[in-house]
Design an enzyme around this catalytic site. Structure first.
Site, PDB file in Angstrom:
ATOM      1  N   MET A 274     -20.574   3.395 -13.574  1.00 49.06           N
ATOM      2  CA  MET A 274     -21.294   1.702 -13.573  1.00 49.06           C
ATOM      3  C   MET A 274     -22.456   1.018 -14.802  1.00 49.06           C
ATOM      4  O   MET A 274     -22.888  -0.192 -14.914  1.00 49.06           O
ATOM      5  CB  MET A 274     -22.282   1.082 -12.047  1.00 49.06           C
ATOM      6  N   ARG A 275     -23.154   2.612 -15.676  1.00 48.86           N
ATOM      7  CA  ARG A 275     -24.067   1.740 -16.368  1.00 48.86           C
ATOM      8  C   ARG A 275     -23.700   0.845 -16.961  1.00 48.86           C
ATOM      9  O   ARG A 275     -24.718   0.768 -17.713  1.00 48.86           O
ATOM     10  CB  ARG A 275     -24.665   3.101 -17.031  1.00 48.86           C
ATOM     11  N   ALA A 276     -22.329   0.984 -17.548  1.00 49.85           N
ATOM     12  CA  ALA A 276     -21.756   0.054 -18.780  1.00 49.85           C
ATOM     13  C   ALA A 276     -22.587  -1.496 -18.472  1.00 49.85           C
ATOM     14  O   ALA A 276     -22.663  -2.121 -18.731  1.00 49.85           O
ATOM     15  CB  ALA A 276     -19.775  -0.301 -19.083  1.00 49.85           C
TER      16      ALA A 276
END
Length: 670
Positions: A274-276
């Site tokens: 989910m970092r993107a």
């Protein structure tokens, strides 16, 4: 102090400047990775950014740059009282590629800690970079153990130094900026994902722009102060705009429509985790603030995707970074239409293919046309006879790569840290102790106590603590893994083109290249066919470059095996002079035939024995197939003093390899 080149005087490189400015507006974006060829102002632009950052307030006398409004309660120089503090410029700290662990995280005086119980700590670069910029030039060449420390600090926002039960912790939140030349190798995926944004930079091909670059650089070199003064007004304007955008940032609204577009984009491009999504959201917000708006628009989401996703959609080291902008627009438009907000464009999954494309090789059937290794007609494409001197054929695509069996160099080396062969390293399991040759870095506590214990009465010990002298200290000897030089010697002659065999061979070499990337090796490529051999790729850390050379490799002609081996021997000789600690692994990919010239078989045998005499670790990948096998590759492996494996045995999940391992284990047990 040298006057830095003005940021606003950098010609072109719009994406690079924008990415750096967005991080100046919102450090939470997570930093920038700048990829590009040498001589494209990567380092110049990064160093110039620090002059534009607003000043930071720090606690007077604190070596760890604590914020006076919220000082770190665990600061080694604390505790601090809240107060006004003092203003100082934001720091840009450079991490050299060859830095030691102590230089990065700081050094703890183990001798004083043991003898006096005092935490005497000297801060490292992570402490200097707190609330500033940590800049790593050639970040892809950074040693693995330093990468691990960077990852820990970036994930936790703090740095820990622990040795034999003595620990120090301090805050380490910084803007990570790295530059790299992809030709010299790629980054580990974990570190790659830690960079919020990435940009590709290339030199302009426009003559007028190149002229302006040279004109400004010469003017700066002649009079740095005068040149900077001429750009002072532009620098001040950008500095004020950054400050205004920072003030506006908390007011920027990221609506549900923009969030849906961000989520749809990341899902379509199949990025991991989910970092993107989070980085895209922060980047889009910073873009709106930089433009002076309080609402995130579709254009902000699109630009954020182009900066935040290219390095995250790579499925393996051989996929080129980048996004399909047409599919990006399609997905943004589709998600905007579904949401009804009307503030989006679109994207979709570009469907990255596997390296080299292509499917599995066609099955080979029938015997390999007989004979030994004398010059004679060789099989051609589709099983038709082809004269050994026939013209080269166009390159074939590699078969789908697979997980390769682990190959290693026997013995214990002392080369650069990696993941292939056993070696004495700074990190790994402790196997013994020795006297420190220089600064003590890894204390062996038990050995130190044993060395000091016999002398306690003579030293007048009267309390519970040991009386420690410098001569008592013992350095831990540790065993880990090293990276090697994997030199591929690939037979590209006409016999290797038979029945699409070269497709399978390229797939196997591609699999070994992928394995070399994961094990942090250097690689080189020598090919031989026709009248001789050539170095297709000198030893390099860029596995991508080796894969590209392999993909374009043509086939055809005779099999000058001896020439290939002699060329490889010369490459290893030169490389030993450059990097004597790095051990080599020779991988010869051939069916073992030798043709062309007088006595080709005898000459190849003499060339192979050169490697055996120098104890070079070697593996022959036997490409011979069919019901009738000549066993020439096995004979070559014997001359080299190495081992032979078939293409099928090279697979990590190979049944043949498993059976062989079981037989060897049973034989040793008996």
């Amino acid at each position: 102090m040298t006057t830095p080149f003005p940021f606003t005087a950098v010609v072109g490189q719009d994406d690079l400047r924008l990415a750096l400015l967005l991080n100046a507006v919102s450090p939470a974006v997570g930093g920038v990775l700048v990829r590009g060829e040498k001589g494209t102002a990567k380092s110049t632009a990064v160093r110039a950014l620090s002059a534009l950052l607003p000043e930071v307030a720090v606690v007077p006398g604190c070596r760890f740059s604590c914020d006076p409004a919220a000082p770190d309660p665990a600061c080694p120089d604390g505790p601090h009282e809240r107060g006004p503090g003092v203003e100082r410029p934001a720091r840009m700290v450079e991490l050299p590629v060859g830095a030691s662990e102590d230089r990065l995280v700081g050094a703890l005086d183990i001798e004083r800690a043991l003898a006096e119980g005092v935490k005497a700590f000297e801060p490292g670069l992570l402490a200097d970079a707190h609330r500033g910029i940590l800049y790593v030039d050639e970040v892809n060449l950074l040693h693995d153990h330093l990468v691990d420390l960077l990852l820990d600090a970036a994930a936790m926002g703090s740095s820990y130094v622990e040795r034999e039960g003595v620990s120090v912790r301090h805050a380490a939140r910084f803007l990570l900026v790295g530059t790299m030349n992809p030709e010299e190798g790629e980054l580990r995926p974990q570190l790659l994902d830690r960079f919020g944004l990435t940009v590709e930079v290339t030199a302009s091909r426009e003559p007028d722009q190149r002229v302006e670059v040279v004109r400004r650089r010469l003017a700066y070199d002649d009079d740095p102060d005068g040149f900077a003064a001429r750009w002072a007004a532009e620098e001040a304007a950008v500095r004020q705009r950054i400050a205004a955008a920072r003030e506006l940032l908390p007011q920027v609204r990221l609506g549900d429509g923009a969030l849906r577009q961000i989520a749809a984009t990341c899902a379509a491009f199949e990025v991991d985790g989910m970092r993107a999504d989070i980085v895209m959201a922060r980047t889009a917000t910073a873009l709106a603030a930089w433009a002076g708006r309080t609402d995130v628009l579709a254009e902000d989401v699109r630009q954020a995707a182009l900066l935040a996703l290219p390095h995250r959609r790579r499925r393996n080291p051989f996929d080129a970074p980048g996004l399909d902008e047409d599919k990006l627009d399609e997905t943004l438009e589709r998600s905007a239409g579904q949401d009804g907000d009307g503030d989006g464009d679109g994207d979709d999954d570009p469907g990255p293919g596997g390296p080299g494309g292509g499917g599995r090789p066609e099955p080979e059937d029938g015997p390999q046309g007989g004979g030994d290794t004398a010059a004679r007609p060789e099989d051609g494409e589709g099983g038709q006879p082809q004269p050994s001197g026939a013209p080269e054929q166009s390159p074939v695509r590699a078969a789908e790569p697979f997980r390769a069996k682990a190959l290693s160099v026997p013995g214990i080396g002392e080369g650069a840290a990696g993941r292939r062969s056993r070696a004495r390293t700074e990190h790994g399991r402790t196997t013994g102790a020795r006297r420190p040759l220089g600064t003590l870095t890894k204390l062996h506590l038990a050995a130190t106590v044993r060395a000091a214990a016999p002398h306690q009465r003579a030293r007048g010990r009267s309390g519970p603590g040991l009386v420690i002298r410098r001569d008592d200290l013992r350095q831990a000897v540790r065993e880990g893994r090293e990276g090697n030089l994997v030199l591929f010697v690939v037979d590209a002659s006409g016999s290797m083109a038979a029945r699409q065999r070269m497709s399978a061979v390229k797939g196997a070499v591609l699999s070994l290249l992928l394995d070399a990337y994961q094990r942090r090796d250097k690689v080189g490529l020598v090919t031989f066919r026709g009248a001789g051999a050539e170095v297709a790729l000198p030893p390099t850390s860029s596995v991508d470059a080796a894969a590209a050379r392999l993909e374009s490799l043509p086939t055809g002609g005779r099999t000058p095996l001896a020439a290939g081996l002699l060329k490889a021997h010369e490459v290893l000789r030169v490389e030993r002079l450059r990097d004597p600690a790095r051990r080599a692994l020779l991988v010869v990919v051939t069916d073992g035939r030798a043709t062309g010239g007088p006595e080709p078989v005898a000459l190849a045998g003499r060339a192979a024995r050169l490697f055996a005499a120098e104890s070079v670790a070697s593996v022959v990948v036997d490409c011979e197939s069919g019901p009738v096998r000549l066993g020439l590759a096995g004979r070559l492996a014997g001359e080299l003093g190495g081992t032979a494996v078939t293409l099928d045995e090279l697979r990590a999940d190979s049944i043949a390899g498993l059976v062989r391992d079981v037989r060897e284990t049973s034989r040793r047990a008996a």
